[in-house]
Design a protein around this motif. Sequence first.
Motif, PDB file in Angstrom:
ATOM      1  N   HIS A 150     -20.634  40.824  29.299  1.00 39.41           N
ATOM      2  CA  HIS A 150     -22.060  41.033  29.555  1.00 39.41           C
ATOM      3  C   HIS A 150     -22.928  40.121  28.683  1.00 39.41           C
ATOM      4  CE1 HIS A 150     -20.024  44.816  30.768  1.00 39.41           C
ATOM      5  NE2 HIS A 150     -20.883  44.758  31.784  1.00 39.41           N
ATOM      6  N   GLY A 151     -22.618  38.835  28.711  1.00 43.47           N
ATOM      7  CA  GLY A 151     -23.395  37.867  27.957  1.00 43.47           C
ATOM      8  C   GLY A 151     -22.915  37.656  26.542  1.00 43.47           C
ATOM      9  N   HIS A 152     -21.895  38.382  26.126  1.00 47.34           N
ATOM     10  CA  HIS A 152     -21.346  38.229  24.782  1.00 47.34           C
ATOM     11  C   HIS A 152     -19.901  37.746  24.881  1.00 47.34           C
ATOM     12  CE1 HIS A 152     -24.833  40.297  23.050  1.00 47.34           C
ATOM     13  NE2 HIS A 152     -24.730  41.159  24.054  1.00 47.34           N
ATOM     14  N   HIS A 230     -24.892  27.349  32.731  1.00 52.46           N
ATOM     15  CA  HIS A 230     -23.908  26.989  31.715  1.00 52.46           C
ATOM     16  C   HIS A 230     -24.606  26.871  30.370  1.00 52.46           C
ATOM     17  CE1 HIS A 230     -20.019  25.841  33.661  1.00 52.46           C
ATOM     18  NE2 HIS A 230     -20.780  25.852  34.740  1.00 52.46           N
ATOM     19  N   SER A 231     -23.935  27.329  29.340  1.00 53.54           N
ATOM     20  CA  SER A 231     -24.452  27.104  27.989  1.00 53.54           C
ATOM     21  C   SER A 231     -23.946  25.753  27.496  1.00 53.54           C
ATOM     22  CB  SER A 231     -23.988  28.219  27.042  1.00 53.54           C
ATOM     23  OG  SER A 231     -22.569  28.282  27.026  1.00 53.54           O
ATOM     24  N   ALA A 232     -24.536  25.245  26.422  1.00 51.99           N
ATOM     25  CA  ALA A 232     -24.116  23.960  25.857  1.00 51.99           C
ATOM     26  C   ALA A 232     -22.664  24.036  25.380  1.00 51.99           C
ATOM     27  CB  ALA A 232     -25.025  23.590  24.686  1.00 51.99           C
TER      28      ALA A 232
END
Length: 282
Positions: A150-152, A230-232
């Motif tokens: 959940h985002g973690h 996408h995150s870096a």
Amino acid sequence: EEIVLQIKKEGMLSILRRGIRDRGVHYKLVQFAPPTSLNPEVAMRYARNRMGVMQQVRFDPKTQQTIDVVLFVNGLPLATLELKNAYTGQTATNAIKQYMKDRVPKTSTPLIDFNQRALVHFAADTAECYMTTKLDGKKTYFLPFNQGDHGHKGNPVSEGNYSTHYLWNEVWQKDAWLNILQNYLVLELESKSDPWRKGRLIFPRYHQWQCVRRLIAESRNGPRNYLNQHSAGSGKTNTISWTAHQLSVLHDDENTAIYDGVVVSSDRRNLDKQLQDAVSNI
């Protein structure tokens, strides 16, 4: 014996994909899934692939040390696993330390030597999983192979099951595992003249694999627009490249190609070069 000689010369990934030649005869060691069902002989050979699992496999004849689990395809060892149980006081971190301290490749241990036998090594417990494609003692670098929670980081709690159940329920299932071996593993070289031993072997992280397979599954129903966040540092270049490659050979149930071609565009020049190199490698 000939297989061993050719692995030493070309590397495991090469002979897995291309097979070997012996006295003018070509032998395929694995039959990957064809993009269409037009050739029943190929489909029959694919069904004959045999997946294997062995526990407590000796990898060093001198010390008689063993690895918890090794995964095989048609007798070829392609993945090792060190499995830990948090309920007994050990976690994936202990497995990582074990790989770094007690699993240092040398001439007498081809099972764990880079691209000589196993192509990927997993360190997992009941909650988390990590993986690497190159064991190098203290320099070994493990990447997370988790679903995210959940985002973690990590994995969500699974009712009535271990949080890492996706490994055996999804990733290591026959069709999924063979697809990863066929379409995702990439050997990156700094230059075309480099020997394969200098390369970097890319294995998809879970979120990359999940993204690509979802896009491919959706694309069978016709073109639509999707936004993938996408995150870096999440590996978007390879995710884009894997997707482009698989879309280019995608067929529907009537064996008709869904797309005439695939175009990849970006708004950054440095990304252009990365994408060109990645697509070319795949």
